[in-house]
Motif scaffolding. Structure first.
Motif, PDB file in Angstrom:
ATOM      1  N   SER A 329       0.843  -1.200   0.000  1.00 28.76           N
ATOM      2  CA  SER A 329       0.000   0.000   0.000  1.00 28.76           C
ATOM      3  C   SER A 329       0.875   1.247   0.000  1.00 28.76           C
ATOM      4  O   SER A 329       0.453   2.313  -0.446  1.00 28.76           O
ATOM      5  N   THR A 330       2.082   1.114   0.526  1.00 26.42           N
ATOM      6  CA  THR A 330       3.088   2.173   0.477  1.00 26.42           C
ATOM      7  C   THR A 330       4.349   1.582  -0.133  1.00 26.42           C
ATOM      8  O   THR A 330       4.393   0.413  -0.498  1.00 26.42           O
ATOM      9  N   ASP A 332       8.954   1.847   0.020  1.00 37.39           N
ATOM     10  CA  ASP A 332      10.165   2.407   0.607  1.00 37.39           C
ATOM     11  C   ASP A 332      11.365   1.858  -0.151  1.00 37.39           C
ATOM     12  O   ASP A 332      11.225   1.027  -1.045  1.00 37.39           O
ATOM     13  N   SER A 367       2.537   3.681  -7.759  1.00 40.00           N
ATOM     14  CA  SER A 367       3.258   4.750  -7.052  1.00 40.00           C
ATOM     15  C   SER A 367       4.770   4.532  -7.016  1.00 40.00           C
ATOM     16  O   SER A 367       5.535   5.459  -7.306  1.00 40.00           O
TER      17      SER A 367
END
Length: 818
Positions: A329-330, A332, A367
């Motif tokens: 969802s994110t 890094d 993203s």
């Protein structure tokens, strides 16, 4: 009240789909597939059955029909909105209707609607398609019958997403029969599913049949690997046109399919690049906690990804740059920006790889890709992007458009991990990014396939590719395939082209592929007969049409984006019209068209709404086990917002793995413990909320990861290699050899550096005991050889002789490359 008898889902709902029968005809590098679905309504009211199912991403779906009793209705391919309106009008008036359409978000997902099936009525629905067979690293041709459609993550602003009902097991059955024919002998056929013995139909072994063993559980994709003698030979097939087709149309003219295998000069392929920016993008969504397969000893997907990163990091050349990204969802990254490859940076990365978890929620790949593409490229270091994912996303076309827009800045190598990975996503990213796609399913190991792609990435990029046709006077060539932008040593390239004009009986033509490789100009040429051969059922025409349709659809999406920015609408309308026209003429479905069939039936209007039944598709894995076993940290995987407090259930908004997931504790009224059994209540893909029971904190759900198989001794050896390519003489290395550190040190020839001695021993062990895994360790061995050559002093010959005696092998010095 509905009688729930017959086949039932896990929620005890009737399933009108009873059986799936598949017939496959494999001719060389192409497969024609006919799939018949048997339906029966055993309920008391008319129903509408909805079945969302996967197909290979590059499939050309070209026929759809339905048989009710003795009446067969052949579907018509129409503009999608018109087809939907015709379907709705038919079932509202009591007619039986059938609709088959492609998802607007992902071209490897289709929805079949069987409407107004009366009580007691049976219907069989047949869909046919043609597809190319991918060539594997071991020269096998891969056919896949997709069955698994895992829940896919859809961003909040994504478009139309079909509702998917999935289940661990499904009540309907599958039968599969395959006929193979090839110009060269068929060596063998292998599968991830039980097969009956291969039967040859002639003495030359160029024709054969094989069937899936009876009783197959339809819980996985069915993979077939066909091995031919000389599968890598370039070929050209000219297929005659359709006699009654419209003059001047694609279907009326002959179409040629070229299968090319470029041969690079040995001087180029023997040397690998020592520069580049290598970016590894790893899926860390909750679904990566599923196992690679359902058999014994299966790794978790995330653990396989860890081992692969270890191998990749050890194989990179000194002087390159690298970084590792994780996404869910994110997203890094290990480093703020790409760092130079050294012992220090490699050690830092390996430390983080060792604790990497599948803890980032849903599969949001767009993203992190946008972030990577926003970073400036490093001069003199071509960007190579490696993407590892189980492919559980819906917004496939949006992702592919992004990769295509950035195609000139990088090469993209993609890997689909586990059952149910989106073929459209994995193949599409590699195609648009001028790279190579690989799928890892069943008991496949990820590592050898990744290392093959790394070798491709280290090959010099092929530039200035030009395809030139030489055909007789009076014949013209219109390419159907997009311009070639990538070539790799030993990898097939398929080209389609339309031929028009007058064809002499013995006319010959040729095609040459010219390109620059390093400092060399190279040309590969293939000659073929221009005269069309026998009619092969328009298979090549439809594959050529499919190729052109996909290209036009991509251009259309680009034009629609331009239109949103205030540019001309004429190009959008022109492309839409061209896609629909080509789709209808060729009979190959597109995102703008759909198959619709209507049967008069009783013609009595249905009173009230139809009973809707969603036919479940097989699901490969889930984060929890039904009825027993440990439960992973579901809330971490689902990226819940905030702690779960005592005081009653509450709804939790989620942006992650499943669109909705409901569960309860098997023992009501008690907070769950790590070992408590859970029961799944429902899973769907179109609900944005979940209703969990109360917990005091996330920690209540923490459980240890299930035990994993012991690390392969090969990976243990590779993990000890230094970035330079050498090994140190340490106890862990001696343990790999089955010796003590003292035993190894005692046999070291005098005046020989201990690092040289240890590195020679590692090479001897690799060649002597793991020769079958050379694809995995070839690059680390090349680094080791280069390091040894750079050392001064000591006799390599003495080391090889003493090392063979110590390890009990007989490897020649020349075999090591020394």
């Amino acid at each position: 009240m509905v009688n729930c008898w017959g086949l039932l889902t896990e929620k005890n709902e009737p399933v009108p789909l009873k059986q799936v029968e598949v017939e496959v005809q494999v001719r060389g590098h192409v497969a024609s597939v006919s799939s018949t679905l048997q339906y029966e309504n055993k309920e008391e009211r008319p129903l509408e059955a909805i079945f969302v199912f996967p197909l290979e991403g590059d499939t050309a779906l070209c026929h759809f029909s339905a048989k009710i009793g003795e009446t067969e209705v052949v579907a018509e391919l129409q503009e999608k909105q018109k087809a939907k309106e015709r379907y709705d009008d038919a079932i509202s008036s009591g007619q039986q209707a059938f609709l088959l359409e492609e998802s607007e978000e992902s071209p490897d997902v289709f929805q079949l609607s069987v409407g107004s099936l009366p009580p007691g009525e049976k219907a069989s629905v047949t869909l046919s398609y043609v597809t190319e067979l991918a060539v594997q690293a071991d020269e096998a041709l891969r056919f896949c019958l997709p069955a698994v459609l895992n829940p896919r993550y859809a961003p909040q602003d994504s478009g139309s997403v079909p509702q998917v009902t999935s289940a661990r097991s499904v009540p309907y059955t599958l039968s599969l029969s395959v006929q193979l024919s090839s110009p060269s002998p068929i060596s063998k056929v292998e599968s991830n599913c039980p097969l009956e013995p291969l039967k040859y139909l002639n003495t030359e072994k160029t024709q054969a049949t094989v069937n899936l063993s009876p009783g197959h559980t339809f819980d996985r994709d069915v993979e077939l690997l066909a091995y031919y003698s000389g599968a890598h030979q370039p070929t050209a097939i000219v297929e005659m046109g359709q006699p009654n087709a419209k003059s001047g149309s694609l279907m009326a003219d002959p179409v040629v399919m070229l299968s090319l295998y470029p041969e690079f000069p040995a001087a180029v392929t023997s040397s690998l690049a020592s520069c580049g920016e290598f970016l590894f993008l790893v899926d860390r969504s909750g679904s990566m906690r599923c196992k690679m397969h359902s058999g014994p000893g299966a790794q978790l997907r995330i653990h396989s990804a860890r081992d692969t990163l270890l191998l990749l990091l050890k194989s990179l050349p000194i002087g390159c740059f690298f970084n590792i990204y994780g996404f869910g969802s994110t997203h890094d990254s290990f480093f703020p920006k790409s760092v130079e490859y050294s012992q220090e940076s490699m050690d830092q990365a390996l430390e983080k790889v060792g604790v990497m978890q599948a803890d980032l929620g849903g599969t949001e790949i767009l993203s992190p890709l946008k972030h990577i593409y926003s970073q400036p490229c490093l001069p003199g270091h071509p960007r190579q992007l490696f993407i590892f994912t189980d492919g559980e996303v819906w917004n496939t076309k949006e992702v592919l458009d992004l990769v295509k827009r950035n195609a000139l800045s990088h090469r993209c190598f993609s890997f689909g991990i586990g059952e149910g990975a989106s073929t459209a996503l994995i193949k599409g990213m590699a195609k648009e990014g001028s790279g190579h796609a690989q799928f890892i399913t069943g008991t496949d190991r990820l590592q050898p396939k990744v290392m093959q792609s790394l070798r491709f990435a280290l090959q010099p990029a092929v530039k200035d590719i030009a395809v030139k046709w030489n055909v007789p006077q009076g014949v013209s060539v219109t390419p159907l395939s997009p311009p070639m932008n990538v070539l790799f040593q030993g990898q097939r390239s398929l080209l389609y082209a339309e031929l028009t004009g007058q064809f002499a009986e013995a006319a010959e033509g040729s095609v040459s592929v010219q390109y620059h490789l390093g400092e060399q100009s190279v040309q590969n040429q293939l000659s073929f007969s221009v005269k069309p051969g026998e009619n092969t059922g328009l298979t090549i025409h439809r594959l050529g049409a499919r190729t052109l349709i996909r290209t036009l659809e991509t251009e259309l999406r680009t034009a629609e984006q331009d239109e949103q920015e205030g540019r001309s609408k004429k190009e959008v309308e022109r492309l839409r019209k061209r896609v629909i026209e080509l789709s209808v003429q060729s009979g190959v479905s597109s995102v703008l068209t759909a198959f619709v069939a209507v049967h008069a039936g009783s013609s009595e209007p249905v009173k009230g709404s139809l009973v809707r039944r969603h036919v479940p598709t097989p699901r490969a894995g889930i984060l929890m086990r039904c009825g027993g076993g440990p439960v992973p940290n579901v809330y971490r995987s689902l990226a819940c917002a905030g702690p779960i407090n005592a005081g009653g259930p509450r709804k939790v908004k989620k942006k992650g793995f499943f669109r909705s997931l409901k569960f309860k504790c098997a023992s009501a009224g008690a907070p769950p413990r790590p070992t408590r059994n859970f029961q799944m209540l429902s899973i769907s893909c179109d609900d944005s909320e979940i209703e969990p029971v109360s917990f005091t904190s996330h920690a209540d759900m923490e459980v240890p990861e299930p035990p994993q198989p012991p690390k392969d001794v090969l990976l243990q050896l590779i993990s000890l290699q230094k970035a330079s390519g050498s090994w140190d003489l340490v106890a862990e290395l001696a343990e790999v050899f089955g010796k003590t550190e003292e035993e190894v040190a005692k046999q070291k020839p005098s005046q020989v550096d201990s690092g040289v001695w240890a590195t020679v021993l590692a090479l001897l062990w690799l060649h002597g005991f793991r020769q079958e895994d050379e694809d995995e360790w070839q690059l680390v061995a090349m680094k080791a050889v280069s390091w040894i050559r750079a050392q001064k002093g000591g006799s390599v010959s003495q080391c090889v002789q003493a090392g063979n005696a110590l390890l009990g092998c007989q490897v020649q010095q020349g075999t090591l490359g020394l």
